[in-house]
Design an enzyme around this catalytic site. Structure first.
Site, PDB file in Angstrom:
ATOM      1  N   ARG A 293     -17.413 -35.435  18.155  1.00 35.37           N
ATOM      2  CA  ARG A 293     -17.529 -34.855  16.823  1.00 35.37           C
ATOM      3  C   ARG A 293     -17.898 -33.380  16.948  1.00 35.37           C
ATOM      4  O   ARG A 293     -18.444 -32.953  17.973  1.00 35.37           O
ATOM      5  CB  ARG A 293     -18.626 -35.578  16.021  1.00 35.37           C
ATOM      6  CG  ARG A 293     -18.261 -36.975  15.610  1.00 35.37           C
ATOM      7  CD  ARG A 293     -19.415 -37.630  14.870  1.00 35.37           C
ATOM      8  NE  ARG A 293     -19.618 -37.085  13.528  1.00 35.37           N
ATOM      9  CZ  ARG A 293     -18.899 -37.402  12.469  1.00 35.37           C
ATOM     10  NH1 ARG A 293     -17.902 -38.254  12.581  1.00 35.37           N
ATOM     11  NH2 ARG A 293     -19.167 -36.878  11.288  1.00 35.37           N
TER      12      ARG A 293
ATOM     13  N   CYS B 118     -17.208 -30.303   3.662  1.00 38.86           N
ATOM     14  CA  CYS B 118     -16.847 -31.306   4.664  1.00 38.86           C
ATOM     15  C   CYS B 118     -15.872 -32.371   4.160  1.00 38.86           C
ATOM     16  O   CYS B 118     -14.671 -32.134   4.147  1.00 38.86           O
ATOM     17  CB  CYS B 118     -18.126 -31.920   5.234  1.00 38.86           C
ATOM     18  SG  CYS B 118     -17.900 -32.590   6.881  1.00 38.86           S
TER      19      CYS B 118
ATOM     20  N   HIS C 234     -22.652 -27.782   6.117  1.00 43.40           N
ATOM     21  CA  HIS C 234     -23.771 -28.383   5.392  1.00 43.40           C
ATOM     22  C   HIS C 234     -24.931 -27.419   5.572  1.00 43.40           C
ATOM     23  O   HIS C 234     -24.748 -26.290   5.975  1.00 43.40           O
ATOM     24  CB  HIS C 234     -24.146 -29.733   6.001  1.00 43.40           C
ATOM     25  CG  HIS C 234     -23.051 -30.737   5.980  1.00 43.40           C
ATOM     26  ND1 HIS C 234     -22.736 -31.466   4.864  1.00 43.40           N
ATOM     27  CD2 HIS C 234     -22.199 -31.150   6.949  1.00 43.40           C
ATOM     28  CE1 HIS C 234     -21.729 -32.288   5.161  1.00 43.40           C
ATOM     29  NE2 HIS C 234     -21.392 -32.109   6.414  1.00 43.40           N
TER      30      HIS C 234
HETATM   31  N1  GLN Z   1     -15.554 -38.058   7.196  1.00 41.60           N
HETATM   32  C1  GLN Z   1     -15.339 -36.734   7.523  1.00 41.60           C
HETATM   33  C2  GLN Z   1     -15.294 -36.372   8.994  1.00 41.60           C
HETATM   34  O1  GLN Z   1     -15.972 -36.987   9.816  1.00 41.60           O
HETATM   35  C3  GLN Z   1     -16.373 -35.899   6.789  1.00 41.60           C
HETATM   36  C4  GLN Z   1     -17.751 -35.958   7.362  1.00 41.60           C
HETATM   37  C5  GLN Z   1     -18.735 -35.257   6.514  1.00 41.60           C
HETATM   38  O2  GLN Z   1     -18.523 -35.053   5.335  1.00 41.60           O
HETATM   39  N2  GLN Z   1     -19.847 -34.893   7.091  1.00 41.60           N
HETATM   40  O3  GLN Z   1     -14.558 -35.460   9.330  1.00 41.60           O
END
Ligand code: GLN
Length: 272
Positions: free
Chosen positions: A137, A100, A212
Protein backbone atom coordinates in the site's frame (compact mmCIF):
# COMPACT_ATOMS: atom_id res chain seq x y z
CA UNK A 1 -24.62 42.09 3.37
CA UNK A 2 -22.54 41.22 6.41
CA UNK A 3 -21.38 37.75 7.41
CA UNK A 4 -24.22 37.22 9.91
CA UNK A 5 -26.70 37.40 7.03
CA UNK A 6 -24.86 34.81 4.98
CA UNK A 7 -24.86 31.06 5.38
CA UNK A 8 -23.26 28.00 3.90
CA UNK A 9 -24.39 24.40 3.89
CA UNK A 10 -21.70 21.74 3.95
CA UNK A 11 -22.78 18.52 2.24
CA UNK A 12 -20.97 15.62 3.90
CA UNK A 13 -20.91 12.51 1.73
CA UNK A 14 -21.85 9.28 3.51
CA UNK A 15 -20.44 10.15 6.95
CA UNK A 16 -20.86 6.61 8.29
CA UNK A 17 -19.29 4.87 5.32
CA UNK A 18 -16.69 7.37 4.17
CA UNK A 19 -14.78 8.80 7.08
CA UNK A 20 -11.59 6.83 7.40
CA UNK A 21 -8.45 8.40 8.88
CA UNK A 22 -10.29 11.28 10.51
CA UNK A 23 -11.57 12.92 7.32
CA UNK A 24 -14.49 14.37 9.32
CA UNK A 25 -11.88 16.88 10.48
CA UNK A 26 -12.32 18.51 7.07
CA UNK A 27 -16.00 19.12 7.81
CA UNK A 28 -15.26 20.50 11.27
CA UNK A 29 -12.55 22.81 9.93
CA UNK A 30 -14.80 24.39 7.30
CA UNK A 31 -17.62 24.67 9.83
CA UNK A 32 -15.53 26.34 12.55
CA UNK A 33 -13.56 28.66 10.31
CA UNK A 34 -16.80 29.93 8.76
CA UNK A 35 -18.51 30.28 12.16
CA UNK A 36 -15.53 32.12 13.68
CA UNK A 37 -16.07 34.76 11.01
CA UNK A 38 -19.77 35.04 11.77
CA UNK A 39 -21.26 32.99 8.92
CA UNK A 40 -24.13 30.62 9.64
CA UNK A 41 -23.24 27.00 8.91
CA UNK A 42 -25.33 23.88 8.44
CA UNK A 43 -23.78 20.43 8.06
CA UNK A 44 -25.99 18.20 5.95
CA UNK A 45 -25.14 14.49 5.78
CA UNK A 46 -25.69 13.15 2.26
CA UNK A 47 -26.32 9.44 2.51
CA UNK A 48 -28.74 6.64 1.63
CA UNK A 49 -31.62 8.64 3.16
CA UNK A 50 -30.91 11.79 1.17
CA UNK A 51 -32.62 13.04 -1.95
CA UNK A 52 -31.19 14.59 -5.12
CA UNK A 53 -32.75 17.93 -4.03
CA UNK A 54 -30.71 17.84 -0.84
CA UNK A 55 -27.54 17.32 -2.86
CA UNK A 56 -28.55 20.29 -5.02
CA UNK A 57 -28.98 22.49 -1.93
CA UNK A 58 -25.40 22.36 -0.62
CA UNK A 59 -22.73 25.05 -1.06
CA UNK A 60 -19.62 23.00 -0.42
CA UNK A 61 -19.07 19.23 -0.52
CA UNK A 62 -16.78 17.07 1.60
CA UNK A 63 -16.10 13.42 0.78
CA UNK A 64 -13.73 11.29 2.82
CA UNK A 65 -11.91 8.02 2.35
CA UNK A 66 -13.48 4.58 2.48
CA UNK A 67 -12.62 0.94 2.43
CA UNK A 68 -13.28 -0.91 -0.83
CA UNK A 69 -16.43 -2.58 0.50
CA UNK A 70 -17.94 0.71 1.66
CA UNK A 71 -17.10 2.31 -1.68
CA UNK A 72 -19.18 -0.34 -3.36
CA UNK A 73 -22.17 0.34 -1.11
CA UNK A 74 -21.91 4.06 -1.81
CA UNK A 75 -21.71 3.56 -5.56
CA UNK A 76 -24.79 1.39 -5.55
CA UNK A 77 -26.63 4.23 -3.81
CA UNK A 78 -25.20 7.15 -5.79
CA UNK A 79 -27.10 6.47 -9.00
CA UNK A 80 -29.75 8.11 -11.14
CA UNK A 81 -30.99 11.52 -9.99
CA UNK A 82 -28.50 11.61 -7.11
CA UNK A 83 -25.57 10.97 -9.42
CA UNK A 84 -26.86 13.67 -11.80
CA UNK A 85 -27.19 16.14 -8.94
CA UNK A 86 -23.58 15.49 -7.91
CA UNK A 87 -22.40 15.89 -11.48
CA UNK A 88 -24.30 19.20 -11.87
CA UNK A 89 -22.93 20.56 -8.63
CA UNK A 90 -19.32 19.89 -9.54
CA UNK A 91 -19.72 20.99 -13.16
CA UNK A 92 -21.30 24.24 -11.99
CA UNK A 93 -18.40 25.08 -9.72
CA UNK A 94 -19.55 24.06 -6.26
CA UNK A 95 -16.31 23.75 -4.32
CA UNK A 96 -15.43 20.50 -2.61
CA UNK A 97 -12.66 18.46 -1.09
CA UNK A 98 -12.61 14.74 -1.88
CA UNK A 99 -10.13 12.42 -0.21
CA UNK A 100 -8.80 9.05 -1.26
CA UNK A 101 -11.82 6.79 -1.81
CA UNK A 102 -14.00 9.75 -2.85
CA UNK A 103 -11.95 10.78 -5.91
CA UNK A 104 -11.88 7.12 -6.92
CA UNK A 105 -15.68 7.28 -6.98
CA UNK A 106 -15.76 10.56 -8.90
CA UNK A 107 -13.45 9.04 -11.50
CA UNK A 108 -14.25 6.65 -14.32
CA UNK A 109 -13.82 3.46 -12.31
CA UNK A 110 -12.06 1.78 -9.42
CA UNK A 111 -10.81 -1.79 -9.58
CA UNK A 112 -10.53 -3.17 -6.05
CA UNK A 113 -8.06 -5.87 -4.99
CA UNK A 114 -10.92 -8.35 -4.88
CA UNK A 115 -14.15 -8.49 -6.83
CA UNK A 116 -15.64 -6.51 -9.62
CA UNK A 117 -14.72 -3.16 -11.08
CA UNK A 118 -16.77 -0.38 -9.44
CA UNK A 119 -18.00 2.10 -12.05
CA UNK A 120 -17.49 5.71 -10.97
CA UNK A 121 -19.45 8.84 -11.73
CA UNK A 122 -17.06 9.79 -14.52
CA UNK A 123 -16.87 13.43 -13.38
CA UNK A 124 -13.08 13.36 -13.02
CA UNK A 125 -11.21 11.87 -15.95
CA UNK A 126 -9.13 9.38 -13.97
CA UNK A 127 -9.05 5.65 -13.27
CA UNK A 128 -7.89 3.85 -10.14
CA UNK A 129 -6.68 0.28 -9.94
CA UNK A 130 -5.66 -1.71 -6.88
CA UNK A 131 -2.83 -3.96 -8.10
CA UNK A 132 -3.69 -6.73 -5.62
CA UNK A 133 -3.05 -7.62 -2.02
CA UNK A 134 0.56 -8.61 -2.65
CA UNK A 135 1.44 -5.08 -3.71
CA UNK A 136 2.50 -2.68 -0.98
CA UNK A 137 0.00 0.00 0.00
CA UNK A 138 1.04 3.62 -0.36
CA UNK A 139 1.34 4.70 3.25
CA UNK A 140 3.08 7.63 4.86
CA UNK A 141 3.47 11.36 5.08
CA UNK A 142 2.82 13.37 1.98
CA UNK A 143 3.92 16.83 0.93
CA UNK A 144 2.81 18.33 -2.35
CA UNK A 145 3.24 21.57 -4.22
CA UNK A 146 -0.10 22.68 -5.63
CA UNK A 147 0.40 23.01 -9.39
CA UNK A 148 -3.22 23.17 -10.64
CA UNK A 149 -2.82 26.58 -12.19
CA UNK A 150 -5.90 28.57 -11.13
CA UNK A 151 -5.97 27.03 -7.65
CA UNK A 152 -2.24 27.61 -7.17
CA UNK A 153 -2.68 31.26 -8.16
CA UNK A 154 -5.67 31.80 -5.90
CA UNK A 155 -4.02 30.11 -2.92
CA UNK A 156 -0.82 32.06 -3.48
CA UNK A 157 -2.84 35.28 -3.53
CA UNK A 158 -4.31 34.29 -0.15
CA UNK A 159 -1.12 33.24 1.63
CA UNK A 160 1.57 35.20 -0.16
CA UNK A 161 3.75 32.18 -0.96
CA UNK A 162 3.68 29.11 -3.19
CA UNK A 163 1.10 26.70 -1.75
CA UNK A 164 2.42 23.45 -0.30
CA UNK A 165 0.12 20.93 1.36
CA UNK A 166 1.07 18.48 4.04
CA UNK A 167 -0.89 15.31 4.67
CA UNK A 168 -0.87 11.57 5.14
CA UNK A 169 -1.67 8.94 2.52
CA UNK A 170 -2.89 5.38 2.94
CA UNK A 171 -4.22 3.72 -0.18
CA UNK A 172 -3.88 0.53 -2.17
CA UNK A 173 -5.38 1.95 -5.37
CA UNK A 174 -3.15 3.61 -7.93
CA UNK A 175 -4.67 6.49 -9.88
CA UNK A 176 -3.81 7.48 -13.41
CA UNK A 177 -5.06 10.84 -14.63
CA UNK A 178 -6.68 11.24 -18.03
CA UNK A 179 -7.37 14.77 -19.27
CA UNK A 180 -7.93 16.17 -15.79
CA UNK A 181 -5.32 18.47 -14.25
CA UNK A 182 -3.31 17.16 -11.28
CA UNK A 183 -3.80 18.91 -7.97
CA UNK A 184 -0.08 19.00 -7.45
CA UNK A 185 3.38 17.57 -7.70
CA UNK A 186 4.69 15.18 -5.06
CA UNK A 187 7.50 16.67 -2.99
CA UNK A 188 7.50 13.87 -0.39
CA UNK A 189 5.56 10.59 -0.55
CA UNK A 190 3.91 8.65 -3.37
CA UNK A 191 0.75 10.48 -4.48
CA UNK A 192 -1.47 9.16 -7.25
CA UNK A 193 0.60 6.13 -8.22
CA UNK A 194 4.18 6.44 -6.97
CA UNK A 195 5.41 6.71 -10.55
CA UNK A 196 4.52 9.90 -12.36
CA UNK A 197 4.94 12.39 -9.51
CA UNK A 198 1.35 13.64 -9.67
CA UNK A 199 -0.95 14.00 -6.69
CA UNK A 200 -4.71 14.33 -6.77
CA UNK A 201 -6.74 16.22 -9.32
CA UNK A 202 -8.42 19.59 -9.66
CA UNK A 203 -11.55 20.06 -11.74
CA UNK A 204 -13.81 23.15 -11.76
CA UNK A 205 -13.63 23.83 -8.00
CA UNK A 206 -13.30 20.22 -6.83
CA UNK A 207 -10.10 19.32 -5.02
CA UNK A 208 -9.34 15.60 -5.17
CA UNK A 209 -6.45 14.25 -3.12
CA UNK A 210 -4.96 11.16 -1.50
CA UNK A 211 -4.11 13.33 1.46
CA UNK A 212 -5.77 12.48 4.73
CA UNK A 213 -4.39 14.17 7.78
CA UNK A 214 -7.11 15.32 7.72
CA UNK A 215 -6.13 17.79 5.01
CA UNK A 216 -7.84 21.00 6.10
CA UNK A 217 -6.71 21.43 9.73
CA UNK A 218 -3.16 20.87 8.53
CA UNK A 219 -3.59 23.32 5.66
CA UNK A 220 -6.26 25.75 6.87
CA UNK A 221 -5.85 28.16 3.97
CA UNK A 222 -7.44 25.48 1.74
CA UNK A 223 -10.51 25.52 4.01
CA UNK A 224 -10.63 29.30 3.58
CA UNK A 225 -10.40 28.95 -0.19
CA UNK A 226 -13.38 26.55 -0.08
CA UNK A 227 -15.41 28.92 2.12
CA UNK A 228 -14.56 31.95 0.00
CA UNK A 229 -15.34 30.14 -3.24
CA UNK A 230 -18.65 28.83 -1.88
CA UNK A 231 -19.75 32.28 -0.68
CA UNK A 232 -18.73 34.01 -3.91
CA UNK A 233 -20.72 31.50 -5.93
CA UNK A 234 -23.75 31.71 -3.69
CA UNK A 235 -23.94 35.47 -3.19
CA UNK A 236 -22.31 36.57 -6.47
CA UNK A 237 -20.24 39.21 -4.72
CA UNK A 238 -16.63 39.73 -3.71
CA UNK A 239 -15.92 38.00 -0.38
CA UNK A 240 -12.88 38.85 1.68
CA UNK A 241 -12.45 36.60 4.69
CA UNK A 242 -11.15 38.09 7.92
CA UNK A 243 -7.78 36.87 9.19
CA UNK A 244 -7.65 34.13 11.84
CA UNK A 245 -4.75 33.30 14.10
CA UNK A 246 -3.20 30.19 12.53
CA UNK A 247 0.00 30.22 14.55
CA UNK A 248 -0.44 26.65 15.81
CA UNK A 249 -1.27 25.23 12.39
CA UNK A 250 1.70 27.06 10.87
CA UNK A 251 3.99 25.70 13.55
CA UNK A 252 2.61 22.19 12.95
CA UNK A 253 3.34 22.50 9.23
CA UNK A 254 6.84 23.79 9.86
CA UNK A 255 7.56 20.95 12.29
CA UNK A 256 6.40 18.46 9.69
CA UNK A 257 8.49 19.97 6.90
CA UNK A 258 11.49 19.91 9.22
CA UNK A 259 10.91 16.31 10.26
CA UNK A 260 10.60 15.21 6.63
CA UNK A 261 13.62 17.33 5.70
CA UNK A 262 11.80 19.11 2.90
CA UNK A 263 13.18 22.55 2.27
CA UNK A 264 10.50 24.80 0.93
CA UNK A 265 10.85 28.47 0.11
CA UNK A 266 9.27 30.87 2.64
CA UNK A 267 7.22 28.23 4.41
CA UNK A 268 7.08 30.28 7.58
CA UNK A 269 4.82 32.83 5.96
CA UNK A 270 1.69 30.78 5.44
CA UNK A 271 -0.82 32.83 7.43
CA UNK A 272 -3.99 33.84 5.69
N1 GLN B 1 -10.13 1.85 -0.94
C1 GLN B 1 -9.22 2.75 -1.48
C2 GLN B 1 -7.79 2.29 -1.64
O1 GLN B 1 -7.29 1.49 -0.85
C3 GLN B 1 -9.30 4.02 -0.66
C4 GLN B 1 -8.64 3.95 0.68
C5 GLN B 1 -8.89 5.17 1.48
O2 GLN B 1 -9.83 5.90 1.25
N2 GLN B 1 -8.06 5.40 2.46
O3 GLN B 1 -7.15 2.74 -2.58
Amino acid sequence: MNSGEMSITIGWLYPKLMSTYGDRGNVITIERRAQWRGYNVTVLPLDQNSTADEIKSVDVIVGGGAQDRQQEIVMRDLQGAKAEAMRDKIENGTPGVFTCGSPQLLGNYYEPAFGQRIEGLGILDLVSIHPGENTKRCIGNLVIEVTASRLAQELEAMIGTKPYLVGFENHGGRTKLGKVEALGRVVYGLGNNGEDGTEGAFYQNAIATYSHGPLLPKNPFVADWLIQTALRLKYQQEIKLTTLDDTLATQGREAMFKKLKVNLPNIANTKV
